[in-house]
Write an enzyme that holds these catalytic residues in place. Structure first.
Site, PDB file in Angstrom:
ATOM      1  N   GLU A 113      -8.350 -48.141  14.189  1.00  0.00           N
ATOM      2  CA  GLU A 113      -7.439 -48.989  14.962  1.00  0.00           C
ATOM      3  C   GLU A 113      -6.184 -49.309  14.159  1.00  0.00           C
ATOM      4  O   GLU A 113      -5.062 -49.292  14.688  1.00  0.00           O
ATOM      5  CB  GLU A 113      -8.126 -50.292  15.367  1.00  0.00           C
ATOM      6  CG  GLU A 113      -9.374 -50.103  16.220  1.00  0.00           C
ATOM      7  CD  GLU A 113     -10.648 -50.075  15.412  1.00  0.00           C
ATOM      8  OE1 GLU A 113     -11.640 -50.660  15.861  1.00  0.00           O
ATOM      9  OE2 GLU A 113     -10.645 -49.474  14.301  1.00  0.00           O
ATOM     10  N   THR A 257     -37.311 -18.685   8.789  1.00  0.00           N
ATOM     11  CA  THR A 257     -35.854 -18.723   8.725  1.00  0.00           C
ATOM     12  C   THR A 257     -35.381 -18.656   7.276  1.00  0.00           C
ATOM     13  O   THR A 257     -34.403 -17.969   6.955  1.00  0.00           O
ATOM     14  CB  THR A 257     -35.325 -19.998   9.411  1.00  0.00           C
ATOM     15  OG1 THR A 257     -35.661 -19.970  10.795  1.00  0.00           O
ATOM     16  CG2 THR A 257     -33.812 -20.111   9.273  1.00  0.00           C
ATOM     17  N   LEU A 265     -27.472 -23.815   4.397  1.00  0.00           N
ATOM     18  CA  LEU A 265     -27.655 -25.167   4.944  1.00  0.00           C
ATOM     19  C   LEU A 265     -26.762 -26.182   4.247  1.00  0.00           C
ATOM     20  O   LEU A 265     -27.178 -27.309   3.956  1.00  0.00           O
ATOM     21  CB  LEU A 265     -29.129 -25.593   4.852  1.00  0.00           C
ATOM     22  CG  LEU A 265     -30.155 -24.707   5.565  1.00  0.00           C
ATOM     23  CD1 LEU A 265     -31.535 -25.338   5.480  1.00  0.00           C
ATOM     24  CD2 LEU A 265     -29.768 -24.475   7.009  1.00  0.00           C
TER      25      LEU A 265
END
Length: 428
Positions: A113, A257, A265
């Protein structure tokens, strides 16, 4: 309206010259430059998000969603840099024109803001401020944002959700309304919930946040054949995936995997962002004791209760944290995984597959958000399916939260209905 949708815009450096005030880190005077970058890297062929897109908005509600989306796009630029603060973006708008925009770039620095209002300067008087989270009403590392909003002369504030922090939690909205500023809550709530899901669940005591991420071809395949590693999506999608990693403490994959894809990763495409802790589902403890992750990251190897003690000891001596969880037919209970990780301090988890792992979390309802990256590539009948069992829409209890483009790829986003309802009831 046609969504420009860039859920995760590319990294963007603020312009060196602009009108509307002194340059501030993490802010931009207008979002036009970012829109152009998004159009090149994230959403080719889509609306440019400018006046033509705004003209297509369906009434006031559509306009509000449009500019909330602008603010959310900005907020994602700081993924991985604001913890324990949430990701927040803001835009100042008058007569359909963005006068100032910004985001919270890093913990301890200016709030969104502040940046957006300083960019707008005196022109902010009589404008609408769109911000992705309720403005704070307390002193922390920075002054309360509500005071700056009131002083700016803004006439209306639009936020998708309240801030569950006990120091805020409605105080910011009440303060604005008491000072005669119209404050509306709820526009674009689903996307805002995805933006700060770990933050919301943590603050509300709703347990760890679990996000599923999967890359698939147009015909629903994750590999061209068993045991093969394929690059399915492009760099834009990889950048998005790394932004998701950046807001989670752990990233989970199955041992197949790890062996087949040798994934990193990490968050290498994002500057200055720490990689999450790898979590590997490994019933037979095949995880290599010399894996490079063990050199500098906290690694969790999740296995079945009766996995061999000698293999577990070798991994533990190498620095891995071996976690035993309940299993049925050698399928480890995903809810038990999440709970075990919570006890070890991992309160947010990104699940990246493969097919058996993804299916397990989905069919057990152990997820909060889902991001499916769809490539236009076709692998055909020999390809490996996204899930190893049929997934029915009714059983998923998934609420569609939006779609975006990343190069040639599509990104489909969902939130678990139960999670959505629990958060909306408290935050909207």
């Amino acid at each position: 309206m046609e969504r420009r949708v860039a859920f995760f815009p590319p990294d963007h450096s603020p312009p060196k010259k602009h009108s509307g005030g002194k340059p501030r880190r993490g802010g931009v005077n207008r979002v036009d430059e970012i829109r152009r970058e998004i159009a090149k890297e994230i959403a080719p062929g889509a609306s440019d998000g400018g006046e033509s897109a705004l003209a297509d908005a369906s009434g006031a509600a559509g306009v509000d969603r449009h500019f909330v989306d602008e603010a959310i796009d900005l907020a994602w630029l700081a993924a991985g840099k604001t913890q324990p603060n949430p990701l927040v973006g803001a835009v100042v708008v008058k007569n359909g024109e963005v006068l100032g925009a910004g985001y919270h770039p890093r913990y301890g620095e200016d709030h969104a803001e502040t940046v957006a209002l300083e960019r707008a300067g005196d022109a902010a008087r009589g404008s609408t401020l769109y911000v992705t989270l309720e403005p704070c009403a307390h002193h922390g590392n920075t002054p309360p944002c509500v005071g700056q909003i009131i002083a700016s002369g803004v006439s209306r504030v639009v936020v998708p959700t309240l801030d569950p922090d006990t120091r805020v939690n409605g105080r910011g909205i009440r303060t604005l309304r008491e000072r005669g500023i119209r404050a509306d809550v709820g526009a674009g709530a689903e996307r805002a919930l995805l933006l700060n899901l770990p933050y919301f669940k943590s603050k509300l005591g709703l347990g760890p946040a679990v996000t599923l991420k999967m890359a698939v071809t147009l015909d629903g395949k994750i590999a061209s054949m068993p045991g093969r590693r394929d690059d399915i999506t492009g760099e834009g999608s990889r950048r998005i995936a790394q932004r998701l990693r950046a807001i989670h403490e752990g990233v989970l994959v199955g041992i197949e995997t790890v062996i087949t894809d040798e994934p990193r990763l990490d968050c290498r495409l994002l500057d200055g962002v720490k990689a999450p802790s790898p979590v590997v589902i490994d019933p037979d403890l095949r995880f290599p004791a010399a894996h490079p992750w063990l050199a500098d990251r906290r690694v969790f190897v999740v296995t079945v209760p009766h996995a061999p003690e000698d293999k577990a000891a070798v991994l533990a001596d190498s620095g891995a944290r071996v976690v035993r969880c309940d299993a049925k037919d050698r399928r480890i209970d995903p809810a038990a995984v999440v709970e075990a990780l919570r006890r070890d301090g991992v309160t947010s988890l990104l699940v990246e597959g493969g097919a058996r792992v993804f299916s397990s979390f989905v069919t057990n309802g152990a997820w909060d958000a889902m991001f499916v990256f769809v490539s236009p590539v076709l692998f055909g009948p020999e390809g490996v399916d996204l899930a190893d069992r049929a997934l029915e829409r009714a059983g998923l209890a998934a609420v569609f939260a939006g779609a975006s483009r990343a190069g040639d790829d599509a990104v489909l986003c969902y939130i678990n209905r139960k999670t959505r309802d629990a958060l909306v009831s408290r935050l909207c």
